[in-house]
Design a protein around this motif. Sequence first.
Motif, PDB file in Angstrom:
ATOM      1  N   ARG A  82      40.588  40.091  41.311  1.00  0.00           N
ATOM      2  CA  ARG A  82      39.390  39.491  40.723  1.00  0.00           C
ATOM      3  C   ARG A  82      38.242  40.428  41.051  1.00  0.00           C
ATOM      4  N   TYR A 129      45.330  35.872  44.945  1.00  0.00           N
ATOM      5  CA  TYR A 129      44.191  36.388  44.202  1.00  0.00           C
ATOM      6  C   TYR A 129      43.321  37.106  45.216  1.00  0.00           C
ATOM      7  N   ALA A 163      34.182  34.399  39.727  1.00  0.00           N
ATOM      8  CA  ALA A 163      35.192  34.876  40.667  1.00  0.00           C
ATOM      9  C   ALA A 163      34.563  35.290  41.971  1.00  0.00           C
ATOM     10  N   GLY A 175      34.896  39.966  40.605  1.00  0.00           N
ATOM     11  CA  GLY A 175      33.567  39.404  40.805  1.00  0.00           C
ATOM     12  C   GLY A 175      32.895  38.962  39.524  1.00  0.00           C
ATOM     13  N   ILE A 231      39.895  39.997  45.944  1.00  0.00           N
ATOM     14  CA  ILE A 231      38.685  40.653  45.447  1.00  0.00           C
ATOM     15  C   ILE A 231      38.915  42.147  45.666  1.00  0.00           C
ATOM     16  N   ALA A 278      40.523  35.776  47.331  1.00  0.00           N
ATOM     17  CA  ALA A 278      39.690  35.045  46.390  1.00  0.00           C
ATOM     18  C   ALA A 278      40.156  33.598  46.248  1.00  0.00           C
ATOM     19  N   SER A 279      41.267  33.229  46.889  1.00  0.00           N
ATOM     20  CA  SER A 279      41.761  31.860  46.841  1.00  0.00           C
ATOM     21  C   SER A 279      42.455  31.531  48.150  1.00  0.00           C
ATOM     22  N   ASP A 289      35.724  34.237  35.455  1.00  0.00           N
ATOM     23  CA  ASP A 289      37.151  34.058  35.236  1.00  0.00           C
ATOM     24  C   ASP A 289      37.368  33.386  33.886  1.00  0.00           C
TER      25      ASP A 289
END
Length: 133
Positions: free
Chosen positions: A122, A92, A133, A124, A94, A17-18, A127
């Motif tokens: 995260r 991070y 997210a 979805g 998903i 996610a990042s 955030d």
Amino acid sequence: MYYRTGIRKAAEKEFLASEKVASFTGTVVPDGIEPDSRGRKIAHKGSLVAASGKVVAVTDAGAFSEPPAGILMDALDVTYGPQPAGLAVEAYVIGARLPLGVEYTAAIGKAIQEALPGIKCRDGGEDPDGGVA
């Protein structure tokens, strides 16, 4: 030692996610991985990996077959024996995109975060900063 790179699987989803990730080299072993239709043992991108090198099995309740040591960064062919791999320990992710073998739930996300404190799941939703997210 046989070492193969460049495994392409259409089903491999991006689980990060990042872009910021801390990963360390670990070893993945073929124990417990079922061969595919072509006889290859593939450890999938996003799999939880234990310190022993085995891919961790997850139950619906969020229990692990072994405590995870990291998340596999790329798909890996372990048909011919153990292979070195990058294991994410801070990132991070998903959670719903991790190939866990069971449907991802908040309980599983919590269990992952307890076992790997540097991994933040995260789901979805929104955030805390107001973004998606």
